[in-house]
Design a protein around this motif. Structure first.
Motif, PDB file in Angstrom:
ATOM      1  N   TRP A  49       0.864  -1.187   0.000  1.00  7.96           N
ATOM      2  CA  TRP A  49       0.000   0.000   0.000  1.00  7.96           C
ATOM      3  C   TRP A  49       0.896   1.231   0.000  1.00  7.96           C
ATOM      4  CZ3 TRP A  49      -4.866  -0.841   3.561  1.00  7.96           C
ATOM      5  CH2 TRP A  49      -5.625  -1.870   3.006  1.00  7.96           C
ATOM      6  N   LEU A  50       0.588   2.135  -0.930  1.00  6.58           N
ATOM      7  CA  LEU A  50       1.451   3.273  -1.197  1.00  6.58           C
ATOM      8  C   LEU A  50       0.847   4.567  -0.657  1.00  6.58           C
ATOM      9  CD1 LEU A  50       1.973   2.529  -5.014  1.00  6.58           C
ATOM     10  CD2 LEU A  50       3.289   1.559  -3.120  1.00  6.58           C
ATOM     11  N   PRO A  72      -0.885   7.928   5.782  1.00  4.99           N
ATOM     12  CA  PRO A  72       0.384   7.219   6.009  1.00  4.99           C
ATOM     13  C   PRO A  72       0.240   6.100   7.035  1.00  4.99           C
ATOM     14  CG  PRO A  72       0.455   9.443   6.924  1.00  4.99           C
ATOM     15  CD  PRO A  72      -0.799   9.353   6.136  1.00  4.99           C
ATOM     16  N   ARG A  73      -0.760   6.199   7.895  1.00  9.56           N
ATOM     17  CA  ARG A  73      -0.949   5.165   8.924  1.00  9.56           C
ATOM     18  C   ARG A  73      -1.397   3.836   8.329  1.00  9.56           C
ATOM     19  NH1 ARG A  73      -0.688   8.122  13.657  1.00  9.56           N
ATOM     20  NH2 ARG A  73      -1.244  10.303  13.399  1.00  9.56           N
ATOM     21  N   HIS A  74      -1.876   3.862   7.084  1.00 11.47           N
ATOM     22  CA  HIS A  74      -2.331   2.636   6.416  1.00 11.47           C
ATOM     23  C   HIS A  74      -1.304   2.120   5.415  1.00 11.47           C
ATOM     24  CE1 HIS A  74      -6.666   4.309   7.115  1.00 11.47           C
ATOM     25  NE2 HIS A  74      -6.116   3.859   8.223  1.00 11.47           N
ATOM     26  N   TYR A  79       6.785  10.234   7.525  1.00 15.20           N
ATOM     27  CA  TYR A  79       7.502   8.949   7.594  1.00 15.20           C
ATOM     28  C   TYR A  79       7.318   8.294   8.967  1.00 15.20           C
ATOM     29  CZ  TYR A  79      11.396   5.629   7.553  1.00 15.20           C
ATOM     30  OH  TYR A  79      12.154   4.496   7.640  1.00 15.20           O
ATOM     31  N   GLU A  80       7.366   9.107  10.017  1.00 13.26           N
ATOM     32  CA  GLU A  80       7.193   8.567  11.380  1.00 13.26           C
ATOM     33  C   GLU A  80       5.828   7.946  11.583  1.00 13.26           C
ATOM     34  OE1 GLU A  80       7.957  11.736  14.057  1.00 13.26           O
ATOM     35  OE2 GLU A  80      10.067  11.886  13.493  1.00 13.26           O
ATOM     36  N   GLN A  81       4.827   8.405  10.848  1.00 10.89           N
ATOM     37  CA  GLN A  81       3.467   7.910  11.031  1.00 10.89           C
ATOM     38  C   GLN A  81       3.223   6.566  10.345  1.00 10.89           C
ATOM     39  OE1 GLN A  81       0.478  10.915  10.139  1.00 10.89           O
ATOM     40  NE2 GLN A  81       1.909  12.475  10.778  1.00 10.89           N
ATOM     41  N   LYS A  97       8.513  -0.394   7.135  1.00  8.72           N
ATOM     42  CA  LYS A  97       8.136   0.578   6.118  1.00  8.72           C
ATOM     43  C   LYS A  97       9.275   0.778   5.135  1.00  8.72           C
ATOM     44  CE  LYS A  97       8.984   3.947   9.719  1.00  8.72           C
ATOM     45  NZ  LYS A  97       8.327   4.926  10.582  1.00  8.72           N
ATOM     46  N   TYR A  98       8.889   1.237   3.956  1.00  9.24           N
ATOM     47  CA  TYR A  98       9.851   1.369   2.862  1.00  9.24           C
ATOM     48  C   TYR A  98       9.680   2.728   2.197  1.00  9.24           C
ATOM     49  CZ  TYR A  98       9.182  -3.548   3.766  1.00  9.24           C
ATOM     50  OH  TYR A  98       9.039  -4.731   4.407  1.00  9.24           O
TER      51      TYR A  98
END
Ligand code: SF4
Length: 146
Positions: free
Chosen positions: A15-16, A52-54, A76-78, A83-84
């Protein structure tokens, strides 16, 4: 066993979440094209999500200029682990045509740990899909790239 199942699922449903970090929009248009039925990123399970949480993958276009660096780091932290980060376009890979400008960044890897670079100005949708597939190929048992 649970680890194998989660890795299997992760490799089949990236998921992006996309961030335009001061891109000229050229790369964004190509990314959107890659997600249309014509190029059919969904056959690899790749879909754009609104939060971003998903997300599993942070897709960044643009130079990551000083104006957006902090916001980019906060986004990014969320994102939950593992994560990538996929840097799309010459600007995201190293500054591109804006490299050296006083008001532009030097690429996303100066702000975030980038796992895969997709060069081009802008890269074609096929190249973006190839980058996603290569990124998934790096996902190992612990969920992190090798
Ligand atoms: S790489 Fe080219 S198309 Fe992409 S944001 Fe930079 S200038 Fe625009």
């Amino acid at each position: 066993m649970a680890e194998q199942v989660s890795t299997w699922a992760r490799k089949r449903s990236p998921w992006l979440f996309h961030v335009n970090a001061c891109s000229c929009n050229g790369c964004d248009i190509e990314l959107v094209a890659a997600l249309t039925p014509r190029y059919d990123a969904e056959r690899f399970g790749a879909v754009l999500v609104p939060s971003p949480r998903h997300a599993d993958v942070l897709v960044v276009t643009g130079v990551a200029s000083p104006q957006i660096k902090d916001r980019l780091a906060r986004i990014y932290e969320q994102i939950p682990e593992p994560k990538y980060v996929l840097a799309v376009g010459a600007c995201a890979c190293g500054g591109g045509v804006f490299k050296g400008c006083y008001n532009a960044g030097q690429g996303v890897d100066n702000v975030l740990p980038v796992d895969m670079f997709v060069p081009g100005c802008p890269p074609r949708p096929e190249a973006i899909l190839y980058g996603i597939i290569q990124l998934l190929g790096k996902v190992k048992g612990n969920g992190k790239p090798n």
